[in-house]
Motif scaffolding. Structure first.
Motif, PDB file in Angstrom:
ATOM      1  N   GLU A  16       1.100  -1.407   0.010  1.00 15.40           N
ATOM      2  CA  GLU A  16      -0.008  -0.036   0.081  1.00 15.40           C
ATOM      3  C   GLU A  16       0.951   1.273   0.058  1.00 15.40           C
ATOM      4  N   ILE A  17       1.993   1.447   0.643  1.00 18.60           N
ATOM      5  CA  ILE A  17       2.728   2.243   0.715  1.00 18.60           C
ATOM      6  C   ILE A  17       3.438   2.725  -0.758  1.00 18.60           C
ATOM      7  N   GLY A  18       3.887   1.535  -1.213  1.00 21.38           N
ATOM      8  CA  GLY A  18       4.460   1.576  -2.571  1.00 21.38           C
ATOM      9  C   GLY A  18       3.654   2.046  -3.405  1.00 21.38           C
ATOM     10  N   THR A  19       2.350   1.796  -3.603  1.00 19.66           N
ATOM     11  CA  THR A  19       1.271   2.144  -4.280  1.00 19.66           C
ATOM     12  C   THR A  19       1.016   3.711  -4.234  1.00 19.66           C
ATOM     13  N   LEU A  20       1.284   3.855  -2.833  1.00 17.95           N
ATOM     14  CA  LEU A  20       0.701   5.687  -2.762  1.00 17.95           C
ATOM     15  C   LEU A  20       2.045   6.177  -3.102  1.00 17.95           C
ATOM     16  N   TRP A  21       3.007   5.840  -3.063  1.00 17.05           N
ATOM     17  CA  TRP A  21       4.460   6.439  -3.721  1.00 17.05           C
ATOM     18  C   TRP A  21       4.205   6.660  -4.967  1.00 17.05           C
ATOM     19  N   GLY A  22       3.900   5.369  -5.748  1.00 14.97           N
ATOM     20  CA  GLY A  22       4.089   5.500  -7.087  1.00 14.97           C
ATOM     21  C   GLY A  22       2.895   6.560  -7.524  1.00 14.97           C
ATOM     22  N   GLU A  23       1.825   6.419  -6.950  1.00 17.50           N
ATOM     23  CA  GLU A  23       0.629   7.491  -7.488  1.00 17.50           C
ATOM     24  C   GLU A  23       1.050   9.039  -7.124  1.00 17.50           C
ATOM     25  N   TYR A  24       1.882   9.098  -6.089  1.00 24.70           N
ATOM     26  CA  TYR A  24       2.296  10.434  -6.039  1.00 24.70           C
ATOM     27  C   TYR A  24       3.243  10.857  -6.997  1.00 24.70           C
ATOM     28  N   VAL A  25       4.308   9.840  -7.398  1.00 31.76           N
ATOM     29  CA  VAL A  25       5.082  10.244  -8.317  1.00 31.76           C
ATOM     30  C   VAL A  25       4.525  10.551 -10.004  1.00 31.76           C
ATOM     31  N   ASN A  26       3.902   9.572 -10.030  1.00 30.70           N
ATOM     32  CA  ASN A  26       2.957   9.434 -11.313  1.00 30.70           C
ATOM     33  C   ASN A  26       2.018  10.822 -11.439  1.00 30.70           C
ATOM     34  N   GLY A  27       1.290  10.869 -10.252  1.00 25.81           N
ATOM     35  CA  GLY A  27       0.329  12.051 -10.123  1.00 25.81           C
ATOM     36  C   GLY A  27       1.322  13.425 -10.477  1.00 25.81           C
ATOM     37  N   THR A  28       2.335  13.565  -9.757  1.00 25.03           N
ATOM     38  CA  THR A  28       2.801  14.957  -9.866  1.00 25.03           C
ATOM     39  C   THR A  28       3.490  15.163 -11.237  1.00 25.03           C
ATOM     40  N   LYS A  62      -6.535  17.817  -4.746  1.00 24.01           N
ATOM     41  CA  LYS A  62      -7.154  17.227  -3.602  1.00 24.01           C
ATOM     42  C   LYS A  62      -6.756  15.693  -3.361  1.00 24.01           C
ATOM     43  N   GLN A  63      -6.439  14.899  -4.526  1.00 28.23           N
ATOM     44  CA  GLN A  63      -5.741  13.735  -4.236  1.00 28.23           C
ATOM     45  C   GLN A  63      -4.281  13.701  -3.723  1.00 28.23           C
ATOM     46  N   LYS A  64      -3.600  14.650  -4.168  1.00 32.14           N
ATOM     47  CA  LYS A  64      -2.094  14.764  -3.419  1.00 32.14           C
ATOM     48  C   LYS A  64      -2.173  15.211  -2.061  1.00 32.14           C
ATOM     49  N   LYS A  65      -3.129  15.949  -1.732  1.00 34.91           N
ATOM     50  CA  LYS A  65      -3.382  16.373  -0.172  1.00 34.91           C
ATOM     51  C   LYS A  65      -3.727  14.986   0.590  1.00 34.91           C
ATOM     52  N   GLN A  66      -4.413  14.162   0.182  1.00 32.38           N
ATOM     53  CA  GLN A  66      -4.946  12.565   0.615  1.00 32.38           C
ATOM     54  C   GLN A  66      -3.442  11.818   0.620  1.00 32.38           C
ATOM     55  N   ILE A  67      -2.975  11.830  -0.371  1.00 28.23           N
ATOM     56  CA  ILE A  67      -1.800  10.852  -0.679  1.00 28.23           C
ATOM     57  C   ILE A  67      -0.815  11.370   0.463  1.00 28.23           C
ATOM     58  N   VAL A  68      -0.345  12.694   0.441  1.00 29.17           N
ATOM     59  CA  VAL A  68       0.384  12.783   1.267  1.00 29.17           C
ATOM     60  C   VAL A  68       0.123  12.865   2.890  1.00 29.17           C
ATOM     61  N   ALA A  69      -1.082  12.987   3.128  1.00 28.62           N
ATOM     62  CA  ALA A  69      -1.418  12.832   4.634  1.00 28.62           C
ATOM     63  C   ALA A  69      -1.337  11.253   4.808  1.00 28.62           C
ATOM     64  N   PHE A  70      -1.493  10.236   4.011  1.00 26.43           N
ATOM     65  CA  PHE A  70      -1.600   8.931   4.397  1.00 26.43           C
ATOM     66  C   PHE A  70      -0.104   8.674   4.438  1.00 26.43           C
ATOM     67  N   ILE A  71       0.863   9.143   3.603  1.00 23.00           N
ATOM     68  CA  ILE A  71       2.328   8.859   3.623  1.00 23.00           C
ATOM     69  C   ILE A  71       2.762   9.383   5.079  1.00 23.00           C
ATOM     70  N   GLU A  72       2.491  10.688   5.219  1.00 22.11           N
ATOM     71  CA  GLU A  72       3.029  11.281   6.388  1.00 22.11           C
ATOM     72  C   GLU A  72       2.443  10.544   7.935  1.00 22.11           C
ATOM     73  N   ASN A  73       1.365  10.047   7.728  1.00 18.55           N
ATOM     74  CA  ASN A  73       0.841   9.463   8.877  1.00 18.55           C
ATOM     75  C   ASN A  73       1.522   7.935   9.276  1.00 18.55           C
ATOM     76  N   GLU A  74       2.122   7.702   8.217  1.00 19.04           N
ATOM     77  CA  GLU A  74       2.981   6.460   8.393  1.00 19.04           C
ATOM     78  C   GLU A  74       4.340   6.630   8.876  1.00 19.04           C
ATOM     79  N   GLY A  75       4.610   7.749   8.722  1.00 22.44           N
ATOM     80  CA  GLY A  75       6.084   8.145   9.245  1.00 22.44           C
ATOM     81  C   GLY A  75       7.067   8.066   8.273  1.00 22.44           C
ATOM     82  N   PHE A  76       6.503   8.224   6.711  1.00 17.00           N
ATOM     83  CA  PHE A  76       7.805   7.934   5.751  1.00 17.00           C
ATOM     84  C   PHE A  76       7.640   9.426   5.174  1.00 17.00           C
TER      85      PHE A  76
END
Length: 72
Positions: free
Chosen positions: A12-24, A55-69
């Motif tokens: 899940e972390i890897g997917t979020l990371w990939g979504e962030y990179v591809n999305g940006t 909007k999606q970027k804010k959510q992705i960043v929140a998920f990643i930061e909440n996990e301490g990454f």
């Protein structure tokens, strides 16, 4: 166990990371296209895409930061 205690899996972390990179990357292209497009109906579509990803970027960043990454 409460929902606030659950940790994301590495997949899940890897997917979020990939979504962030591809999305940006896509966001940069969309912003460029928005700046050069003259047709207002097409320009509106790119504007919607830019707003949606913001909007999606804010959510992705929140998920990643909440996990301490770190955010990519």
């Amino acid at each position: 166990m409460g929902m606030d205690k659950l940790k994301l899996t590495s997949s899940e972390i890897g997917t979020l990371w990939g979504e962030y990179v591809n999305g940006t990357m896509t966001d940069v292209v969309n912003r460029y296209m928005f700046s050069i497009i003259e047709d207002q109906s097409i320009k509106a579509t790119f504007e919607d895409a830019i707003k949606t990803f913001a909007k999606q970027k804010k959510q992705i960043v929140a998920f990643i930061e909440n996990e301490g990454f770190p955010v990519p």
